[in-house]
Design a protein around this motif. Structure first.
Motif, short mmCIF file in Angstrom:
data_model
loop_
_atom_site.label_atom_id
_atom_site.label_comp_id
_atom_site.label_asym_id
_atom_site.label_seq_id
_atom_site.Cartn_x
_atom_site.Cartn_y
_atom_site.Cartn_z
N LYS A 45 37.09 32.46 48.65
CA LYS A 45 37.49 33.09 47.40
C LYS A 45 36.32 33.01 46.41
CE LYS A 45 41.37 33.11 44.17
NZ LYS A 45 42.64 32.48 43.84
N SER A 51 34.72 34.91 42.57
CA SER A 51 34.82 35.91 41.50
C SER A 51 33.44 36.50 41.22
CB SER A 51 35.38 35.29 40.24
OG SER A 51 36.74 35.00 40.43
N THR A 57 37.99 39.40 41.72
CA THR A 57 38.01 38.31 42.69
C THR A 57 38.14 38.88 44.10
OG1 THR A 57 39.09 36.89 41.08
CG2 THR A 57 39.23 36.20 43.38
#
Lengths: 137, 168
Positions: free
Chosen positions: A56, A58, A43
């Motif tokens: 954010k 991943s 991440t």
């Protein structure tokens, strides 16, 4: 001091110095950040209080070092030197001399001690790029 | 008397500027520097003036790299090393100086991590460990510089110092 004693002293000094240097190399190797092989999910977070921005995401990747991942995903602008990549901007948000801002890197919440090219990617790892203001710790 | 003082101040400024210029000249090579060797030479030949030139040098580096905690440590490290050299100035073997300079290069990262112990011991430790490869390069570079350039520069500086216009 006799010449023989002086020579012996120099030889002992060289031996001690080499022994200390080799020991330090082993200390470094034992503590080196080693990437896990194969596919992993990591991440990447971006935080800039100055710009009121957060991000954010991943990623699934086979890459081994953070610098390579950030470049591949087009997340950073950087300059390269003998020390590796130096981050100038993340997603367009620039580190500026005027406000003494710079990009700090955290690995699982802890400040990284090395540059992005030496930060190993490990499965489940969280890598945060945080804009800091001020050059002092 | 006043003339001597001016001469001394000028020499300190020039030696400091030389340290700074030499650092910049080799800054493209990570941790390979000639500053350590020059600090030894300047302190051996000029004593207190050599130590004071370290202050000029460290002050000038702030113009390039900015002020910070590192700067205060840098000042203590170079001035402290010059004081140590002053104590050992009777050593005339350049191989011994090469060993002392190499040991200094090897310890550089460890000394630099000391102030961080008060911030976080774990941070200080990892700061030092992550810099070990640079300390090893620093060690080898300092050794090579002293072995190759120590004696010729020592002789050259001795000649310059003994020119009539430079005698105190």
């Amino acid at each position: 001091m006799s010449k023989t004693r002086k020579t012996a002293g120099i030889i002992i000094g060289i031996v001690v110095l080499v022994a200390v240097a080799v020991s330090l190399w082993f200390v470094y190797q034992a503590n080196k950040d080693v990437p896990s092989e194969g596919s992993k999910t990591v991440t990447v977070e971006v935080l800039s209080e100055r710009d009121n921005y957060s991000f954010k995401e991943s990623y699934k990747t086979d890459l081994e070092y953070l610098g390579d991942l950030l470049e591949e995903k087009g997340l950073i602008e950087f300059t390269t030197s003998e020390f590796g990549r130096y981050i100038n901007a993340v997603q367009g948000y620039k580190a500026l001399d005027e406000d003494q801002s710079w990009w700090n890197i955290l690995v699982n919440g802890e400040s990284a001690m090395t540059g992005v090219d030496e930060i190993a990617l490990n499965d489940g790892g969280v890598y945060t790029l945080q804009l800091k203001i001020g050059y002092d710790m | 008397m006043a003339k001597l003082k001016v001469q001394s101040i000028t020499r300190i400024a020039l030696l400091g500027a030389l340290l700074y210029a030499s650092q910049l000249a080799l800054s493209f090579l990570p941790n390979v520097e000639i500053v350590t060797l020059l600090v030894v030479l300047f302190t051996k030949h000029f004593g207190k003036e050599g130590t004071l030139s370290c202050f000029v040098y460290v002050f000038l580096t702030a113009f390039t790299w900015g002020f910070g905690l590192w700067w205060a440590t840098y000042l203590v490290v170079w001035a402290g090393y010059s004081l140590l050299v002053n104590k050992l100035r009777k050593i005339d073997s350049w191989l011994v100086w090469a060993l002392i300079n190499a040991a200094f290069g090897l310890c550089f990262g460890a000394i630099f991590s000391v102030p961080y112990i008060f911030v976080s011991p774990a941070y200080a430790l990892s700061y030092w460990i992550s810099g070990i490869p640079f300390d090893l390069v620093h060690c080898a570079g300092n050794f090579a510089m002293a072995v190759i350039l120590g004696k010729p520069l020592d002789l050259a500086l001795g000649k310059i110092k003994n020119l009539p216009q430079n005698r105190k």
